[in-house]
Scaffold this active site. Structure first.
Site, PDB file in Angstrom:
ATOM      1  N   ALA A 127       7.106 -12.001   7.766  1.00  0.00           N
ATOM      2  CA  ALA A 127       6.001 -12.387   6.886  1.00  0.00           C
ATOM      3  C   ALA A 127       6.540 -13.279   5.781  1.00  0.00           C
ATOM      4  CB  ALA A 127       5.345 -11.150   6.287  1.00  0.00           C
ATOM      5  N   ILE A 131       6.138 -14.733  -3.224  1.00  0.00           N
ATOM      6  CA  ILE A 131       7.418 -14.762  -3.931  1.00  0.00           C
ATOM      7  C   ILE A 131       8.595 -14.828  -2.963  1.00  0.00           C
ATOM      8  CG2 ILE A 131       8.939 -13.356  -5.394  1.00  0.00           C
ATOM      9  CD1 ILE A 131       6.502 -12.406  -6.891  1.00  0.00           C
ATOM     10  N   GLN A 133      10.063 -14.190   1.485  1.00  0.00           N
ATOM     11  CA  GLN A 133       9.741 -13.972   2.882  1.00  0.00           C
ATOM     12  C   GLN A 133      10.713 -12.964   3.458  1.00  0.00           C
ATOM     13  OE1 GLN A 133       9.800 -18.017   4.352  1.00  0.00           O
ATOM     14  NE2 GLN A 133      11.631 -17.639   5.594  1.00  0.00           N
ATOM     15  N   ASP A 289       0.433  -2.846  -7.031  1.00  0.00           N
ATOM     16  CA  ASP A 289      -0.011  -3.919  -6.134  1.00  0.00           C
ATOM     17  C   ASP A 289      -0.371  -3.381  -4.745  1.00  0.00           C
ATOM     18  OD1 ASP A 289      -0.628  -6.536  -5.580  1.00  0.00           O
ATOM     19  OD2 ASP A 289       1.411  -7.098  -5.019  1.00  0.00           O
TER      20      ASP A 289
END
Length: 951
Positions: A127, A131, A133, A289
């Site tokens: 993914a 910010i 990968q 988050d």
């Protein structure tokens, strides 16, 4: 990032924001001229058009805007479908960064080549996010891992994006003041940069994993609120690279795979919600988050949520954690007082006093989630709720439409709440995305309760400060405190006050326990308790005070004072019938419970219903407890006889002369909420009611089976602030025990005001400002003139009954005091050691005790064998003496006030854990036995349980 790039990035952001804003403003205008059937299509096209603009901007800019898009994509509960379907793409992956850049960062951070670090490194990323990968890899030792690598130059991009976001939010707040998100963006600006340090994220991951018990050590025990989730183990970290244990899982948006593996989506989202409740309320350290991209579901049964990405976390202080738990539980209980107290504790300040709207907004905040297919209906109901609240604000603040648009009811918004609110919104969006319904009040409640009950359940055995630190006045008070500790350790007391006077002096003034089930603050001497029917003793005293001041006669027909009362066969009901509970109106207003209990808050409506009521028995023939109607009957007589409002008479008669300002109210004013004790129920006592027999002195609608039903809903109802603020003279007194005891100490001495309350009490009694509000109906001038005319020709019925040889000075003082100004007490004289000392009196009648108890000259105004005199429960001693020795009044739940006239003894007990009098009776029994005061019949701690203390 060069300056050219900065300005180009900023220009793109502001250009798209302006285009979207102007587009929606144009649609608002166009809607006015569009056929109703076409309006939905008009808005759908606008949403789709602007969602595409936003998505295009986010993909071009990446950085922080991706996070914003991910957040918005989870809000299926409040955002149009066009935004959700398009922005959902951001949850999967962004275009990947070049492998060369990734390898360069890894080698720079660890100072080793890729071959030295990994046996295998998969080039295709799992993914790519805003910010960093993530790549799958295998370490030299053979362990499967994932490697999270921060994008080069992302720090400068994120910081610039935060500035731009801040500017846009400020601009929106200026253009549309009702959408002021400045507190949110300020907190985000403070917290977001922390995500750029992967060492910080690694430590956060370890902390949350440890808190949730994901890696239990041998011998460790699981807590009752353990959650069943997985968190990858941290292998290694640097500032820009994080290596984690690899866990094979299914993405939440992969519906086909979830179905193929037989995953129960409802259970998964419930467990995620439990995990966050644990982090917030138990640990005070939570991931800020929780968007769908940060969760996987394990492929192996039992399928468990895998929690990822702990870059954005929030640590709560212990007081803030408790305040958040208290806010949640207050919302669940509908407890306005606890809610406002919680908001104050967390630093959330409001610009206006509208507790009902605050409760509604908070209830919306903790509302159950709705599946995505109900999003439109949810949006509509939220909009209607917001419009209703804004209208209420407009009326309260007397604002014009333009002013209300710019009015912000929040004065201070603490940063800790911002991330907390964001988490709840993301969780709600997650459940909507997964198309499941989550009842947050049920799932999160045990975790919130565990935070507060850890403090509240620390009774006397574990809390040396359980009894509030005030000096002991007497030996009997020391023994009383020992009894309170024993009862507290047996969980019979939550919060309590006890105060007693003997011979006009304070001998007990003790406070102990906590303010409420979810409020661990200590009970203090000035705490205000809801005392229910103990209020009737105050209302009755006010009627007697008007009689003493020549405004009223006990033998007078109520209809002569209150003309509207004459209807429906009530023309022969006299004032003494009301006080003696023999008017026949014992079931009046009984239907309020089924119809709408909140009608109790409507003073004029309740008086009107008293006027329309029909007596069930002939006046003076049968004594049946007027459990609800008594207060409004007294209140109507008081206002019509005096020409003043109920609370004005309360102040003039008792509050000011007794110097108990701020500690006795019938209907609290704004500003005293922080001193209120919150009611709860002793469920063990409630169970005992089922085996009890009905009682003949109680009306048919208030028998023991009904009382059980009453008791179950009373705490929730009477914890509501609009109920607490109403004038309900039969049931809504709020007072401290020391104020109620002082009142009865004065009555025990024939109305003589006791000396100033003990200097040992802190804060001093009467030191609070007394600022009541008067919501009862205003007596018009025409009626007031009529009242004055009646009073001019009316002699005090007390004065008429008195013997001719009574002291002339007292008689003159009695007459001169009638109709006097606020707080004037009658002067009396006492000779001590050859000197004459002036004493203040609130009653001039030397036989006022006989009037209260309905004996002697007043015996013909009462039923001889009835439990009630004229407004008070009258007591005989348990030693076999058949004469009455005292009087008082108890309330549902155990709060009570009474006095013994012969022994010049007065006592009050206030409690917030509602029982049926067992605690109160044990306290009274101990104190009376220690003082050699005869125990009042009906207040014995060892009395038959089938006689609960209810009146």
């Amino acid at each position: 990032m060069g300056w050219g790039n900065i300005y180009r990035r900023r220009a793109r952001v502001f250009t798209v924001a302006l285009i979207i804003y102007l587009d929606y403003k144009a649609v608002q205008q166009k809607e006015k001229w569009t056929n109703k059937s076409k309006r939905t299509a008009l808005w759908e096209k606008a949403h789709e058009r602007n969602a595409k603009r936003l998505l295009s901007l986010i993909i071009k800019l990446e950085g922080l805007w991706v996070k914003l898009g991910q957040y918005l994509s989870t809000r299926a509960d409040v955002l149009p479908e066009a935004y959700i379907s398009l922005l959902r793409q951001l949850q999967d992956s962004l275009p990947p960064r070049p492998l060369k850049e990734v390898c360069r960062t890894i080698q720079k951070e660890f100072g080793k080549t890729m071959d030295d670090l990994f046996a295998d490194f998969v080039e295709e990323p799992l993914a790519t996010a805003s910010i960093a990968q993530v790549h799958r890899a295998k370490l030299i030792n053979g362990q499967d891992v994932v490697v999270k690598v921060q994008h080069e130059g992302i720090r400068a991009v994120i910081l610039e994006d935060l500035k731009n976001a801040k500017s846009i939010v400020e601009w929106i707040a200026w253009a549309e003041p009702q959408y002021n998100f400045n507190p949110m963006i300020d907190e985000w600006c403070k917290e977001a940069p922390k995500e750029l340090d992967f060492n910080h994220e690694a430590e956060n991951t370890r902390t949350v994993s440890r808190n949730l018990g994901c890696k239990m050590s041998p011998g460790e025990s699981y807590s009752s609120n353990r959650v069943n989730v997985l968190i990858p183990e941290v292998i290694q970290s640097t500032k820009n690279v994080l290596i984690l244990e690899y866990m094979d899982g299914i993405r939440l948006n992969d519906s086909a795979s979830l179905e193929a593996f037989g995953v129960d989506k409802q259970k998964i989202v419930e467990e995620i919600t439990r995990a966050y409740a644990h982090q917030i309320y138990v640990d005070g350290f939570f991931n800020g988050d929780p968007h769908p991209g940060n969760f996987l579901v394990s492929k192996e049964a039992p399928h468990r949520p895998i929690l990822l990405d702990f870059g954005l976390t929030k640590k709560l202080s212990s007081p803030m954690k408790q305040a958040l738990a208290k806010m949640f539980l207050a919302s669940a209980e509908g407890d306005h007082v606890a809610l406002l107290s919680a908001m104050s504790e967390m630093g959330l300040r409001l610009r206006l006093d509208m507790p009902e709207q605050v409760m509604e907004i908070t209830s919306v905040f903790f509302r159950s989630s709705t599946p995505a297919n109900e999003a439109q209906q949810n949006l509509k109901s939220l909009a209607e709720q917001r419009e209703k609240n804004m209208k209420a604000i407009q009326e309260k603040m007397q604002l014009n439409p333009k002013e209300v648009k710019r009015f912000n009811p929040v004065d201070a918004f603490p940063g800790d709440i911002v991330i907390f609110a964001r988490v709840l919104n993301l969780l709600r969006g997650l459940s909507s995305t997964m198309n499941v319904r989550i009842v947050y009040l049920d799932i999160m409640r045990p975790f919130a309760e565990s935070v507060l009950q850890g403090n509240i359940n620390r009774g006397p055995a574990a809390n040396v400060q359980w009894i509030y630190n005030t000096p002991v006045h007497s030996d009997v008070e020391a023994k009383l405190r020992q009894l309170l500790v024993e009862l507290g350790n047996n969980d019979k007391i939550l919060g309590i006050q006890v105060c007693a006077y003997k011979d006009g002096e304070v001998i007990i003034d003790t406070a102990a326990g906590v303010l409420g089930r979810y409020d661990p603050r200590p009970v203090q001497p000035d705490t205000l308790f809801s005392v229910f029917s103990a209020t009737k003793g105050i209302a009755a005293g006010m009627l007697h005070w008007l009689v003493d001041n020549g405004k009223l006669k006990l033998e007078e027909n109520v209809a002569n004072i209150w003309p509207e009362f004459r209807k429906n066969g009530k023309e022969h009901i006299k004032v003494h019938h009301i006080l003696n509970h023999t008017s026949g109106l014992h079931n009046a207003l009984a239907n309020l419970r089924a119809e709408n209990p909140l009608l109790m808050t409507e003073w004029d409506e309740c008086l009107k219903r008293m006027e329309e009521s029909v007596p069930e028995t002939e006046p003076g023939k049968q004594q049946l407890y007027h459990y609800l109607s008594f207060g409004w009957l007294c209140g109507g007589i008081i206002e019509h006889a005096s020409g003043k409002k109920f609370q004005e008479i309360l102040e003039e008669a008792f509050i000011h002369p007794l110097k108990i300002e701020g500690e006795l109210y019938v209907g609290i004013p704004p500003g005293v909420e922080s001193r209120l004790a919150t009611l709860t129920l002793d469920t063990d006592d409630l169970k005992k009611l089922s085996g009890m027999q009905n009682r003949p002195e109680l009306p048919s609608t208030f028998q023991l089976n009904n009382i059980g039903e009453f008791a179950e809903y009373l705490p929730a109802l009477f914890n509501m602030l609009n109920i607490r603020r109403a004038i309900i003279p039969a049931a809504n007194g709020h007072c401290s025990a020391r104020a109620l005891a002082r009142y009865y100490a004065a009555l025990a001495d024939g109305g003589v005001v006791p000396p100033p309350h003990s200097s040992l009490s802190n804060p001093p009694l009467g030191s609070h400002p007394h600022t009541p509000k008067f919501p009862s109906k205003k007596i018009n001038e025409k009626q007031k003139g009529k009242v004055d005319g009646i009073n001019d020709s009316r002699e005090s019925s007390y004065a008429r009954i008195e013997d001719d040889d009574d002291d002339d000075d007292v008689e003159k003082c009695s007459r001169s005091s009638r109709g006097t100004g606020e707080g004037i007490a009658v002067a009396d004289r006492e000779r001590v050691g050859g000197s004459e000392i002036k004493k203040s009196k609130i009653f001039s009648n030397s036989r006022v005790h006989e009037a209260f108890m309905g004996v002697g000259e007043y015996g013909n105004l009462c039923l001889g064998d009835g439990a009630f005199g004229l407004g008070f429960r009258r007591f005989k001693s348990k030693d076999g003496d058949e004469s009455y020795t005292g009087f008082g009044h108890s309330g549902m739940g155990g709060s009570t006030g009474f006095c013994d006239v012969r022994n010049r003894f007065a006592m009050a007990v206030t409690v917030n854990k509602m029982s049926f009098g067992g605690v109160t009776s044990k306290i009274v029994e101990l104190v009376c036995s220690e003082l050699n005061v005869p125990l009042p019949e009906g207040l014995s701690g060892s009395r038959d349980v089938s006689r609960p203390l209810i009146n």
